[in-house]
Design a protein around this motif. Sequence first.
Motif, PDB file in Angstrom:
ATOM      1  N   LYS A 155      -8.240  12.634   0.066  1.00 27.40           N
ATOM      2  CA  LYS A 155      -9.087  12.027   1.102  1.00 27.40           C
ATOM      3  C   LYS A 155     -10.273  11.296   0.464  1.00 27.40           C
ATOM      4  O   LYS A 155     -10.657  10.212   0.907  1.00 27.40           O
ATOM      5  N   ILE A 156     -10.861  11.923  -0.549  1.00 22.72           N
ATOM      6  CA  ILE A 156     -11.971  11.255  -1.242  1.00 22.72           C
ATOM      7  C   ILE A 156     -11.472   9.982  -1.900  1.00 22.72           C
ATOM      8  O   ILE A 156     -12.105   8.925  -1.824  1.00 22.72           O
ATOM      9  N   GLN A 163     -10.744   9.502 -15.584  1.00 22.99           N
ATOM     10  CA  GLN A 163     -12.148   9.429 -15.160  1.00 22.99           C
ATOM     11  C   GLN A 163     -12.260   9.567 -13.643  1.00 22.99           C
ATOM     12  O   GLN A 163     -13.135  10.273 -13.145  1.00 22.99           O
ATOM     13  N   GLU A 164     -11.376   8.912 -12.911  1.00 19.03           N
ATOM     14  CA  GLU A 164     -11.421   9.048 -11.450  1.00 19.03           C
ATOM     15  C   GLU A 164     -11.093  10.478 -11.020  1.00 19.03           C
ATOM     16  O   GLU A 164     -11.693  10.997 -10.073  1.00 19.03           O
ATOM     17  N   PHE A 182     -14.185  12.421 -11.314  1.00 21.06           N
ATOM     18  CA  PHE A 182     -15.111  12.057 -10.234  1.00 21.06           C
ATOM     19  C   PHE A 182     -14.702  12.716  -8.918  1.00 21.06           C
ATOM     20  O   PHE A 182     -15.536  13.262  -8.197  1.00 21.06           O
ATOM     21  N   SER A 219      -9.146   8.107  -0.943  1.00 23.97           N
ATOM     22  CA  SER A 219      -8.913   7.065   0.061  1.00 23.97           C
ATOM     23  C   SER A 219     -10.190   6.285   0.358  1.00 23.97           C
ATOM     24  O   SER A 219     -10.130   5.147   0.813  1.00 23.97           O
ATOM     25  N   MET A 220     -11.345   6.877   0.097  1.00 21.54           N
ATOM     26  CA  MET A 220     -12.620   6.185   0.311  1.00 21.54           C
ATOM     27  C   MET A 220     -13.140   5.524  -0.969  1.00 21.54           C
ATOM     28  O   MET A 220     -14.177   4.864  -0.968  1.00 21.54           O
ATOM     29  N   LEU A 221     -12.432   5.739  -2.082  1.00 23.33           N
ATOM     30  CA  LEU A 221     -12.930   5.273  -3.384  1.00 23.33           C
ATOM     31  C   LEU A 221     -12.064   4.146  -3.949  1.00 23.33           C
ATOM     32  O   LEU A 221     -12.570   3.076  -4.295  1.00 23.33           O
ATOM     33  N   THR A 222     -10.758   4.383  -4.050  1.00 20.57           N
ATOM     34  CA  THR A 222      -9.851   3.351  -4.602  1.00 20.57           C
ATOM     35  C   THR A 222      -8.563   3.217  -3.770  1.00 20.57           C
ATOM     36  O   THR A 222      -7.649   2.508  -4.201  1.00 20.57           O
ATOM     37  N   VAL A 223      -8.475   3.932  -2.649  1.00 19.82           N
ATOM     38  CA  VAL A 223      -7.345   3.886  -1.701  1.00 19.82           C
ATOM     39  C   VAL A 223      -6.074   4.508  -2.287  1.00 19.82           C
ATOM     40  O   VAL A 223      -5.599   5.533  -1.819  1.00 19.82           O
ATOM     41  N   ASN A 224      -5.494   3.889  -3.278  1.00 16.50           N
ATOM     42  CA  ASN A 224      -4.419   4.544  -4.031  1.00 16.50           C
ATOM     43  C   ASN A 224      -4.364   3.935  -5.424  1.00 16.50           C
ATOM     44  O   ASN A 224      -4.982   2.909  -5.689  1.00 16.50           O
ATOM     45  N   SER A 252      -2.692   1.959  -8.397  1.00 14.92           N
ATOM     46  CA  SER A 252      -1.714   0.857  -8.452  1.00 14.92           C
ATOM     47  C   SER A 252      -0.303   1.391  -8.661  1.00 14.92           C
ATOM     48  O   SER A 252       0.019   1.957  -9.707  1.00 14.92           O
ATOM     49  N   PRO A 253       0.572   1.231  -7.666  1.00 13.41           N
ATOM     50  CA  PRO A 253       1.954   1.682  -7.832  1.00 13.41           C
ATOM     51  C   PRO A 253       2.664   0.926  -8.959  1.00 13.41           C
ATOM     52  O   PRO A 253       3.547   1.491  -9.607  1.00 13.41           O
ATOM     53  N   ALA A 295      -6.770   6.588 -10.800  1.00 13.83           N
ATOM     54  CA  ALA A 295      -7.044   5.406 -11.631  1.00 13.83           C
ATOM     55  C   ALA A 295      -7.696   5.886 -12.930  1.00 13.83           C
ATOM     56  O   ALA A 295      -8.895   5.751 -13.146  1.00 13.83           O
ATOM     57  N   TYR A 345       0.863  -1.184   0.000  1.00 20.30           N
ATOM     58  CA  TYR A 345       0.000   0.000   0.000  1.00 20.30           C
ATOM     59  C   TYR A 345       0.898   1.233   0.000  1.00 20.30           C
ATOM     60  O   TYR A 345       2.013   1.177   0.526  1.00 20.30           O
TER      61      TYR A 345
END
Lengths: 444, 444
Positions: free
Chosen positions: B297-298, B123-124, B127, B300-305, B307-308, B120, B88
């Motif tokens: 912060k948003i 599009q994200e 959003f 973190s509630m949607l896709t966290v991070n 993909s590294p 991501a 993560y």
Amino acid sequence: MNAPSTTEADLFVEELHPSLSDPGLETMNFLNEVAHRFPKAVPFAAGRPCEEFFDLDALPRYLTTFQRYLATEKGADERQVRRTLLQYGRTKGIIHELLARTLRLDEGIEVDPESIVVTAGCQEAMFLALRALCASEQDVVLAVSPSYVGLTGAARLLDREVWPVRETAHGVDLDHLVAQVAAIRAVGKRPRAFYLVPDFANPSGMSLDLDSRKALLDLAGQHDFLLLEDNPYGVFQAEDGPRVPTLKALDTDRRVVYLGSLAKTCFPGARVGYAVADQLVSSRHGGTGLLADELSKIKSMLTVNTSPLAQAMAGGKLLEHGCSLVRANQAEIAVYRRNMRLLLDGLRRRFPAGQPHGVSWNTPSGGFFVVVTVPFVADDAMLEHSARRHEVLWTPMSHFYDGGGGANQLRLSISVVTPEQVETGLDRLLALVEEQAHRAGAGN
Amino acid sequence: MNAPSTTEADLFVEELHPSLSDPGLETMNFLNEVAHRFPKAVPFAAGRPCEEFFDLDALPRYLTTFQRYLATEKGADERQVRRTLLQYGRTKGIIHELLARTLRLDEGIEVDPESIVVTAGCQEAMFLALRALCASEQDVVLAVSPSYVGLTGAARLLDREVWPVRETAHGVDLDHLVAQVAAIRAVGKRPRAFYLVPDFANPSGMSLDLDSRKALLDLAGQHDFLLLEDNPYGVFQAEDGPRVPTLKALDTDRRVVYLGSLAKTCFPGARVGYAVADQLVSSRHGGTGLLADELSKIKSMLTVNTSPLAQAMAGGKLLEHGCSLVRANQAEIAVYRRNMRLLLDGLRRRFPAGQPHGVSWNTPSGGFFVVVTVPFVADDAMLEHSARRHEVLWTPMSHFYDGGGGANQLRLSISVVTPEQVETGLDRLLALVEEQAHRAGAGN
């Protein structure tokens, strides 16, 4: 938040979406920040998986393995392989068939791969399910309490209510669940789904026994709501032997939307999760499809599709272990088992039964988390003190109670600690408990 | 939707989120499905980037290049490199500094890397911006019309209104924008942001001239709304020479949230985009931070991070081209330029000026898209006919008008066609036009 004066502000946080003013969010930031400020403290707070088997050299091989799978099993030519990995692609994902095999092998769950939506981590799967089901403000979701903060966060983002349902030692307080469902209907709202982690829950470590699972499925049918089963830790059972079947494996009436994560079982860096949504969705104008296809439509407006490159690396790892995550995680399972045993033994030694230390804990049958009850308030201030003075980190359980609770409880995680850290960390926890008892005594 | 009868339905689509019943969504599915059913038709409908330079062999090298960057430029040891790619990680992403370099080199945009949130896909990013800004139903977003469907989709997911603003040949109808802002306020609502693609827009191919950009920035300040600048095609200019600066490059008052995509410039398979949000956000309780941190912060509630691993591959590609996407895309730019020239020349030859064919088109200065006006209704039924009878695909422009419009227009894309396909496709389009003229004549 720091630095310049408010006079030069472009925006005010109070005018942004209310989820951004939620105290729960601040609290999660605080936890990350404490861990960052005290890097030498024993990390009993971290929920991330252990890193000792991370292997960067395997990544190109995983890519190649997945490409070979596309060529041999899916009959893709070179151009199609390139396109599958690098171009825009199928919204529902490209490792759905591998995930269906994994679910069959590891969980005894039989699903049509078409009912799987691969997502940008399990968090997105949760969000998609809530967005689909909670159409209006009348639609509420129930969640076991204490609950994983990601569920609460996703609901906040959508301005949807989460109604808590009490947890018991072996599952969920089913009477409370029924009462809450009735209370929701009594205020003219609609209970759409009940969220829980039936195996080795985050944060509580709790697992539902088989009877509770069956009763829960019956209740969901009787009272017409879905179950959102989140299962990130299922393969991390603490002892050998048969596992209690997942809700989805017991689900004969398509009452369960299963939320899967590969973060703990492959690698978090892929950010790949999924939802299994085999519910039949009809239109009053005719036609029936799968809930998975509705989730996919929402996903097309949110993240379009999940990185096929990330999927390919997770898919390659799945393939190299015959699509069994139990097999892929033998080394990790051994680490978590050892740590859990050390932690529980260490607690028993330091806080022996029959002594008036006022400390108790539960005994999870797997996963990462143990909940410890202490004779003082284990809040953010106490965590800060514990980190600074005693160099041991943990998570206040109050963070996982939306409406209050868990004031005297803390969560210990065994996922990233060494055996030495378990012992040191418990010594430090003991010192904290003794210090607090001394203060309380002095205050009497 | 197909197969079983509604009697065995578990759910009804009418009881799911309203975005799922939106006709716009069905229409996008229809477009994909037509392309799938007529694989031999000339793909003037596809908006995806050309595939001829996709290179799977480069991927392991990109990973290595990015690892070397972490080690040498960021001073990471082996364990930190492994953790950065596989664990993560930072919610705002790990290629923010590379993206800041890219923005400086390619766009003349100077930003603090801390104001960048890696997402991501773009599009994200869209959003996140809408979710942060549109706090309540009173908060509406404006969008140039015709508009990219992703913006409309994201707003629908959030139950937020999109108010259209007319496009002109060289930009945006600023009078209409001001009138719409006034109309929004008149009904007690708040205009939060105006979305547009100022360079080689999707779907219209339009670009704003410099004066329009400056005027737009002035208006945003005067009327207190933000500009959401989406720039996926900026580097694909049709001719050599200086580019008109982006809104963000001209933005002295932090009025612009810049939405970036790497899908067309790196590879769609990474699903990596970003937002630049350097606005200062204050709390009435004190403290000031960046809008980027609120978006984070948003997230973190949607896709966290994001993909590294996906970021690392995009980052490796950036590094190998000195963080210039213009440099990285020399071959692609040449293809798009050639195709755009062939398309415009081919249209001129087949529909010569001064002839009564009733066909006209715009002349974009770059990007993928040309809009053709035809003397018949270019709707979904006509597209189906065109695909079946004439084997040429295009996109009805009506799909991009939320409130109706574009009935006689179609969008041609030059991104995935060969020179031969351009000629064949235009011959077939001519045949369609002649057939329709004949029918109209016969009907008189």
